[in-house]
Design a protein around this motif. Structure first.
Motif, PDB file in Angstrom:
ATOM      1  N   UNK A   1       0.829  -1.218   0.000  1.00 34.44           N
ATOM      2  CA  UNK A   1       0.000   0.000   0.000  1.00 34.44           C
ATOM      3  C   UNK A   1       0.859   1.262   0.000  1.00 34.44           C
ATOM      4  N   UNK A   2       1.967   1.194   0.711  1.00 34.73           N
ATOM      5  CA  UNK A   2       2.831   2.365   0.831  1.00 34.73           C
ATOM      6  C   UNK A   2       3.429   2.770  -0.522  1.00 34.73           C
ATOM      7  N   UNK A   3       3.828   1.746  -1.293  1.00 37.35           N
ATOM      8  CA  UNK A   3       4.540   2.061  -2.536  1.00 37.35           C
ATOM      9  C   UNK A   3       3.663   1.944  -3.782  1.00 37.35           C
ATOM     10  N   UNK A   4       2.529   1.240  -3.686  1.00 36.94           N
ATOM     11  CA  UNK A   4       1.637   1.078  -4.857  1.00 36.94           C
ATOM     12  C   UNK A   4       0.215   1.313  -4.389  1.00 36.94           C
ATOM     13  N   UNK A   5      -0.251   2.547  -4.528  1.00 39.04           N
ATOM     14  CA  UNK A   5      -1.532   2.912  -3.915  1.00 39.04           C
ATOM     15  C   UNK A   5      -2.707   2.138  -4.531  1.00 39.04           C
ATOM     16  N   UNK A   6      -2.532   1.629  -5.768  1.00 32.79           N
ATOM     17  CA  UNK A   6      -3.653   0.921  -6.413  1.00 32.79           C
ATOM     18  C   UNK A   6      -3.693  -0.575  -6.102  1.00 32.79           C
TER      19      UNK A   6
END
Ligand code: NAD
Ligand code: 13P
Length: 311
Positions: free
Chosen positions: A210-215
């Motif tokens: 979630x931190x690095x890939x919001x999707x």
């Protein structure tokens, strides 16, 4: 099938595969179909291919892409089975993005992006045709359906998710959590403790994604590539096995890789180091205490008991 050429028992590995129809070094005991031809020259192997399946230890992927680039067909599309992740100064890099950028596939022209396949898929169990599931992540549904058609059968069931980053982050980070499982086994802590570490590990995997890939979709973690692969790797994988031996034998990682894996590669140690350095740069170590403890036991001499005490 491109094969990295090696001499095994005085004979080239590609020749052994093509005559005995068995990869006696990396998958002994399982016959390969005779229509699989081992080719040592990567340019020859990929020429004219319209689908490329990438499955090598992740540290080799850039160099291989550079070698094959000149021979890639304009109609080519790909799927990565690689469980790893790379990092640069701006953060994590997905293997599918590395492949796309190294090959310079004109995605906009083709509209066929890379897919990613990952799951609870220990290789020799699949070779023995024991039932398993896997997950294919796609960007657009048509590509996902096409790849499913290529891989799916009754004993190798494919689930589809529209989440290429989620599938790959799961595949890479479960290797780090598996090191923790191996440390736990070395302490002979038992199943309850290992389950606790796996649960906490899964939460940190999600948090990292979630931190690095919001999707990224949280449901992806409930697929074979998520919780199921975490379980299988923490019980039956090479990362777990080497981590246990790291504690019980006190030998360095490269010696254990050599002694225990017969040429196969450990993926979790490099990933643990890369994850740690990235989190440190981003001032995020406190958000990932379990992965930080694993790194410190693996590389900084932190006492192994801390795997439990730091929970
Ligand atoms: P491996 O760890 O067994 O490593 C050996 C492979 O690396 C051999 O195919 C060898 O030919 C190749 N190799 C060695 N030196 C090389 C070089 N210089 N350049 C290119 N290739 C070289 O490999 P693996 O288990 O097939 O893993 C490949 C990928 O598949 C990894 O990302 C792994 O995480 C993933 N994966 C493995 C399994 C499994 O159970 N083995 C299951 C699912 C996914
Ligand atoms: P190891 O690389 O730890 O053996 O894990 C294999 C795997 O990815 C099983 O799904």
């Amino acid at each position: 099938m491109w094969v990295y050429e090696e001499v095994v028992n005085g004979q080239k590995l590609t020749e052994i595969i093509n005559t005995q129809h068995e990869n006696i070094k990396y998958l002994p005991g399982y016959k390969l179909p005779e229509n699989i031809v081992a080719v040592p020259d990567i340019v020859e192997a990929v020429k004219g291919a319209t689908v490329l399946v990438f499955v090598v230890p992740h540290q080799f992927i850039r160099n291989l892409c550079k070698q094959m680039k000149s021979a890639i067909s304009k109609r080519c599309r790909g799927i990565s089975l690689i469980k790893g992740i790379d990092f640069n100064e701006s953060g994590p890099l997905l293997i599918t993005d590395i492949i796309k950028s190294e090959l310079n596939i004109p995605i906009s022209e083709l509209n066929i992006p890379m897919c990613a396949l990952s799951g609870a898929n220990i290789a020799n169990e699949i070779a023995a045709e024991k039932f398993c599931e896997t997950t294919i992540g796609y960007e657009n549904q048509e590509d996902g359906e096409l790849m499913k058609e290529l891989f799916h059968d009754d004993m190798f069931r494919v689930g589809l998710v529209k989440d290429v980053p989620g599938v790959q982050v799961c595949g890479a980070l479960k290797n780090v959590i598996a090191l923790g499982a191996g440390f736990c086994d070395a302490l002979e802590m038992g199943n309850n403790t290992k389950s606790a570490l796996m649960r906490i590990g899964l939460i940190e995997m999600q948090r990292f994604a979630k931190k690095y890939y919001s999707n990224v979709k949280l449901e992806t973690f409930m697929e074979s590539c998520g919780v199921a692969d975490l379980i299988t790797t923490c019980y039956g994988g090479r990362n777990r096995k080497c981590a246990e031996a790291f504690i019980t034998t006190k030998k360095p990682w490269h010696v254990l890789e050599e002694e225990l894996l017969n040429g196969q590669k450990l993926q979790g140690t490099t990933t643990a180091k890369d994850v740690y350095l990235t989190l440190k740069k981003d001032n995020a170590l406190e958000e990932f205490p379990h992965m930080v403890t694993i790194y410190r036991i693996a590389f900084e001499g932190l006492p192994v008991e801390r795997i439990v005490l730091d929970i």
